[in-house]
Design a protein around this motif. Sequence first.
Motif: not given
Length: 71
Positions: A35-36, A46, A39, A49-50
């Motif tokens: 999904d990332c 990251l 990045l 966002l995790y």
Amino acid sequence: MIGKGIRIEGFKIPKFSNYNGVGDPYHHLLSFCGDCRGLDSQSGLLIHLYHKSLEGEAFKWNSSLNSEERK
């Protein structure tokens, strides 16, 4: 703007499949990384966002870790 003043022009937070502690955590990590994609050079982003990909017991557990345990 993302988190503590992180700003990336045109960036939108990806839609994550959430992990609640049930199932295979390795599969969730692979899905999160997919999904990332793109990045991977933004490790601070990251990490920020995790936690958005977690819910329930997995979110509680992750929130209880100190910064050294998250590395």
